[in-house]
Write a protein that holds these residues in place. Structure first.
Motif, mmCIF file in Angstrom:
data_model
loop_
_atom_site.group_PDB
_atom_site.id
_atom_site.type_symbol
_atom_site.label_atom_id
_atom_site.label_comp_id
_atom_site.label_asym_id
_atom_site.label_seq_id
_atom_site.Cartn_x
_atom_site.Cartn_y
_atom_site.Cartn_z
ATOM 1 N N MET A 1 0.845 -1.166 0.000
ATOM 2 C CA MET A 1 0.000 0.000 0.000
ATOM 3 C C MET A 1 0.898 1.239 0.000
ATOM 4 O O MET A 1 1.971 1.238 0.578
ATOM 5 C CB MET A 1 -0.909 -0.027 1.248
ATOM 6 C CG MET A 1 -1.765 1.192 1.424
ATOM 7 S SD MET A 1 -2.872 1.112 2.857
ATOM 8 C CE MET A 1 -3.899 -0.277 2.422
ATOM 9 N N LYS A 2 0.431 2.275 -0.623
ATOM 10 C CA LYS A 2 1.169 3.538 -0.647
ATOM 11 C C LYS A 2 0.783 4.382 0.565
ATOM 12 O O LYS A 2 -0.334 4.277 1.081
ATOM 13 C CB LYS A 2 0.872 4.292 -1.931
ATOM 14 C CG LYS A 2 1.380 3.565 -3.166
ATOM 15 C CD LYS A 2 1.208 4.437 -4.384
ATOM 16 C CE LYS A 2 1.637 3.691 -5.619
ATOM 17 N NZ LYS A 2 3.016 3.829 -5.926
ATOM 18 N N THR A 3 1.697 5.227 0.997
ATOM 19 C CA THR A 3 1.487 6.064 2.176
ATOM 20 C C THR A 3 0.254 6.951 2.021
ATOM 21 O O THR A 3 -0.543 7.081 2.954
ATOM 22 C CB THR A 3 2.735 6.933 2.433
ATOM 23 O OG1 THR A 3 3.855 6.068 2.572
ATOM 24 C CG2 THR A 3 2.584 7.765 3.685
ATOM 25 N N GLU A 4 0.076 7.524 0.838
ATOM 26 C CA GLU A 4 -1.066 8.403 0.611
ATOM 27 C C GLU A 4 -2.388 7.661 0.801
ATOM 28 O O GLU A 4 -3.342 8.196 1.361
ATOM 29 C CB GLU A 4 -1.012 9.008 -0.804
ATOM 30 C CG GLU A 4 0.193 9.889 -1.049
ATOM 31 C CD GLU A 4 1.460 9.102 -1.405
ATOM 32 O OE1 GLU A 4 1.382 7.899 -1.758
ATOM 33 O OE2 GLU A 4 2.545 9.686 -1.307
ATOM 34 N N ARG A 5 -2.440 6.411 0.339
ATOM 35 C CA ARG A 5 -3.669 5.621 0.474
ATOM 36 C C ARG A 5 -3.922 5.270 1.936
ATOM 37 O O ARG A 5 -5.073 5.314 2.395
ATOM 38 C CB ARG A 5 -3.595 4.349 -0.381
ATOM 39 C CG ARG A 5 -4.862 3.519 -0.333
ATOM 40 C CD ARG A 5 -6.073 4.294 -0.836
ATOM 41 N NE ARG A 5 -7.275 3.482 -0.723
ATOM 42 C CZ ARG A 5 -8.481 3.966 -0.430
ATOM 43 N NH1 ARG A 5 -8.662 5.261 -0.255
ATOM 44 N NH2 ARG A 5 -9.514 3.169 -0.321
ATOM 45 N N ALA A 6 -2.885 4.928 2.662
ATOM 46 C CA ALA A 6 -3.043 4.627 4.084
ATOM 47 C C ALA A 6 -3.620 5.833 4.819
ATOM 48 O O ALA A 6 -4.501 5.701 5.669
ATOM 49 C CB ALA A 6 -1.715 4.207 4.691
ATOM 50 N N ILE A 27 -6.200 0.839 11.055
ATOM 51 C CA ILE A 27 -5.132 1.836 11.082
ATOM 52 C C ILE A 27 -5.451 2.871 12.158
ATOM 53 O O ILE A 27 -6.491 3.512 12.131
ATOM 54 C CB ILE A 27 -4.969 2.526 9.714
ATOM 55 C CG1 ILE A 27 -4.583 1.497 8.640
ATOM 56 C CG2 ILE A 27 -3.908 3.630 9.794
ATOM 57 C CD1 ILE A 27 -4.532 2.056 7.225
ATOM 58 N N GLU A 28 -4.549 3.009 13.130
ATOM 59 C CA GLU A 28 -4.737 3.953 14.229
ATOM 60 C C GLU A 28 -3.936 5.235 14.039
ATOM 61 O O GLU A 28 -4.283 6.261 14.611
ATOM 62 C CB GLU A 28 -4.344 3.310 15.555
ATOM 63 C CG GLU A 28 -5.266 2.183 15.950
ATOM 64 C CD GLU A 28 -5.043 1.738 17.372
ATOM 65 O OE1 GLU A 28 -3.961 2.007 17.936
ATOM 66 O OE2 GLU A 28 -5.968 1.116 17.925
ATOM 67 N N GLU A 32 3.544 9.574 7.863
ATOM 68 C CA GLU A 32 3.883 9.709 6.443
ATOM 69 C C GLU A 32 5.373 9.924 6.219
ATOM 70 O O GLU A 32 5.937 9.412 5.263
ATOM 71 C CB GLU A 32 3.095 10.859 5.821
ATOM 72 C CG GLU A 32 1.617 10.571 5.695
ATOM 73 C CD GLU A 32 0.876 11.676 4.976
ATOM 74 O OE1 GLU A 32 0.825 11.618 3.733
ATOM 75 O OE2 GLU A 32 0.359 12.579 5.658
ATOM 76 N N GLY A 33 6.014 10.665 7.102
ATOM 77 C CA GLY A 33 7.432 10.972 6.947
ATOM 78 C C GLY A 33 8.321 9.745 6.987
ATOM 79 O O GLY A 33 9.335 9.673 6.287
ATOM 80 N N ASN A 34 7.935 8.757 7.783
ATOM 81 C CA ASN A 34 8.734 7.541 7.916
ATOM 82 C C ASN A 34 8.129 6.340 7.198
ATOM 83 O O ASN A 34 8.697 5.246 7.232
ATOM 84 C CB ASN A 34 8.929 7.205 9.398
ATOM 85 C CG ASN A 34 9.809 8.218 10.089
ATOM 86 O OD1 ASN A 34 10.872 8.562 9.588
ATOM 87 N ND2 ASN A 34 9.365 8.707 11.238
ATOM 88 N N GLY A 35 6.947 6.513 6.593
ATOM 89 C CA GLY A 35 6.308 5.406 5.884
ATOM 90 C C GLY A 35 5.859 4.289 6.803
ATOM 91 O O GLY A 35 5.845 3.128 6.415
ATOM 92 N N MET A 36 5.446 4.658 8.022
ATOM 93 C CA MET A 36 5.037 3.665 9.019
ATOM 94 C C MET A 36 3.588 3.920 9.432
ATOM 95 O O MET A 36 3.086 5.039 9.328
ATOM 96 C CB MET A 36 5.932 3.745 10.258
ATOM 97 C CG MET A 36 7.412 3.553 9.967
ATOM 98 S SD MET A 36 7.842 1.912 9.399
ATOM 99 C CE MET A 36 7.767 1.001 10.919
ATOM 100 N N ILE A 53 4.218 0.762 6.005
ATOM 101 C CA ILE A 53 2.957 0.854 5.268
ATOM 102 C C ILE A 53 2.940 -0.075 4.065
ATOM 103 O O ILE A 53 1.898 -0.611 3.707
ATOM 104 C CB ILE A 53 2.689 2.319 4.862
ATOM 105 C CG1 ILE A 53 2.379 3.135 6.116
ATOM 106 C CG2 ILE A 53 1.555 2.425 3.852
ATOM 107 C CD1 ILE A 53 2.303 4.623 5.897
ATOM 108 N N ASP A 54 4.082 -0.343 3.464
ATOM 109 C CA ASP A 54 4.089 -1.227 2.291
ATOM 110 C C ASP A 54 3.731 -2.667 2.622
ATOM 111 O O ASP A 54 3.498 -3.476 1.736
ATOM 112 C CB ASP A 54 5.394 -1.132 1.511
ATOM 113 C CG ASP A 54 6.618 -1.553 2.300
ATOM 114 O OD1 ASP A 54 6.491 -2.094 3.417
ATOM 115 O OD2 ASP A 54 7.730 -1.333 1.778
ATOM 116 N N ARG A 55 3.651 -3.021 3.903
ATOM 117 C CA ARG A 55 3.214 -4.359 4.317
ATOM 118 C C ARG A 55 1.697 -4.478 4.388
ATOM 119 O O ARG A 55 1.166 -5.585 4.488
ATOM 120 C CB ARG A 55 3.806 -4.723 5.679
ATOM 121 C CG ARG A 55 5.308 -4.908 5.651
ATOM 122 C CD ARG A 55 5.867 -5.239 7.014
ATOM 123 N NE ARG A 55 5.288 -6.458 7.554
ATOM 124 C CZ ARG A 55 5.377 -6.812 8.845
ATOM 125 N NH1 ARG A 55 6.004 -6.043 9.706
ATOM 126 N NH2 ARG A 55 4.826 -7.928 9.266
#
Length: 64
Positions: A1-6, A27-28, A32-36, A53-55
């Protein structure tokens, strides 16, 4: 998944299915800065974890 979508899912008023390794998660928080993302695994508020987030996968997971 991309950060923007998360981030979109996190901010959405709708319930959108998200999975981590086939398990449903909520998702709690999105960093975005760290992609987590901090997620709650299944429906257990005591079972939270911070993951890349890519997981995360949107949709039904691995059941299909």
């Amino acid at each position: 998944m991309k950060t923007e979508r998360a981030q979109q899912i996190y901010e959405s008023k709708d319930t959108i299915a998200v999975h981590l390794e086939g398990k449903p998660v909520w998702i709690e928080n999105v960093d975005e800065g760290n992609g987590m993302a901090t997620v709650q695994v299944e429906s257990n508020p005591l079972n939270t974890m911070t993951v890349s987030i890519d997981r995360l996968q949107e949709g039904k997971g691995y059941d299909a």
